[in-house]
Scaffold this active site. Sequence first.
Site, PDB file in Angstrom:
ATOM      1  N   PHE A   1       0.813  -1.216   0.000  1.00 46.57           N
ATOM      2  CA  PHE A   1       0.000   0.000   0.000  1.00 46.57           C
ATOM      3  C   PHE A   1       0.840   1.257   0.000  1.00 46.57           C
ATOM      4  O   PHE A   1       1.786   1.385   0.779  1.00 46.57           O
ATOM      5  CB  PHE A   1      -0.883   0.057   1.263  1.00 46.57           C
ATOM      6  CG  PHE A   1      -2.037  -0.884   1.264  1.00 46.57           C
ATOM      7  CD1 PHE A   1      -3.252  -0.517   0.713  1.00 46.57           C
ATOM      8  CD2 PHE A   1      -1.915  -2.149   1.818  1.00 46.57           C
ATOM      9  CE1 PHE A   1      -4.329  -1.386   0.712  1.00 46.57           C
ATOM     10  CE2 PHE A   1      -2.986  -3.029   1.822  1.00 46.57           C
ATOM     11  CZ  PHE A   1      -4.199  -2.643   1.270  1.00 46.57           C
ATOM     12  N   ASP A   2       0.475   2.193  -0.852  1.00 45.09           N
ATOM     13  CA  ASP A   2       0.788   3.581  -0.588  1.00 45.09           C
ATOM     14  C   ASP A   2      -0.173   4.002   0.531  1.00 45.09           C
ATOM     15  O   ASP A   2      -1.319   3.550   0.578  1.00 45.09           O
ATOM     16  CB  ASP A   2       0.533   4.430  -1.830  1.00 45.09           C
ATOM     17  CG  ASP A   2       0.578   5.905  -1.512  1.00 45.09           C
ATOM     18  OD1 ASP A   2       1.642   6.377  -1.083  1.00 45.09           O
ATOM     19  OD2 ASP A   2      -0.454   6.569  -1.673  1.00 45.09           O
ATOM     20  N   VAL A   3       0.281   4.860   1.425  1.00 48.28           N
ATOM     21  CA  VAL A   3      -0.546   5.206   2.595  1.00 48.28           C
ATOM     22  C   VAL A   3      -1.212   6.571   2.434  1.00 48.28           C
ATOM     23  O   VAL A   3      -2.433   6.716   2.572  1.00 48.28           O
ATOM     24  CB  VAL A   3       0.301   5.168   3.882  1.00 48.28           C
ATOM     25  CG1 VAL A   3      -0.521   5.652   5.092  1.00 48.28           C
ATOM     26  CG2 VAL A   3       0.824   3.757   4.126  1.00 48.28           C
TER      27      VAL A   3
END
Length: 248
Positions: A11-13
Amino acid sequence: MDLTRFKTLSFDVYGTLIDWETGIWNALQPLLSTGGREIGRKEALETYGEIETAQEAETPSLNYATLLAVVHARLARHWGLTVHSGLHERFGASVPDWPAFSDSAKALAYLKQHYYLIVLSNVDLQSFNASRRKLGVSFDAVYTAEDIGSYKPDPKNFRFLFSRLQQDLGVEKAELLHVAQSLYHDHVPATQMGLTSVWIDRRFGMEGQGATKQPDSPPKVGGHFRSLSEFAAAHRATIDSAEAPAAS
């Protein structure tokens, strides 16, 4: 796309799980309130996105909290605003105040039942740890720009991800699905490196590009969802379809 063929989600957050545009906009208010002209959210976020992207490319090893303070100072100069240095540092320390999207925690809890969950983020570990508590899930690995020494879209970040996942969890690239909002920071390099990705389009239906620089041409993505809950629902539908008894 068969979502069940993957073992791991990376994931990109910020922009995907954490509503960084609201966080940035809120944290910019002390600066914007000092100006003699009104700067709207659209202009503020798009200017921020251009300056932050340039700063990350210029100083790839700079700690993210420090980088944010530098970006804030550049924004002040860009808008012709004069403020004390403490306001820059305050903005740099604002990440813990950035809110999670309302669906992030529930969707992550569901996805955790089916995948390893990994973080590949353009922040420092201290800033992420403050956000982690808002997401309510235990990630199996966390890799930040602080660990890697560069910021996405540098392909170095994705090479680091592939190497560490193989070492830490025995996961191969073909078993990994990248989940992100930013076409520029995430989907372009993912596509270039042969990594399947799905776009969580948090800005669906909104005007402008927001705080994320846009790529010169749209990359190929494996799926397009307007929210993380929509992505989780697609996975659930795939599971339900596979378990449904065949018609006689």
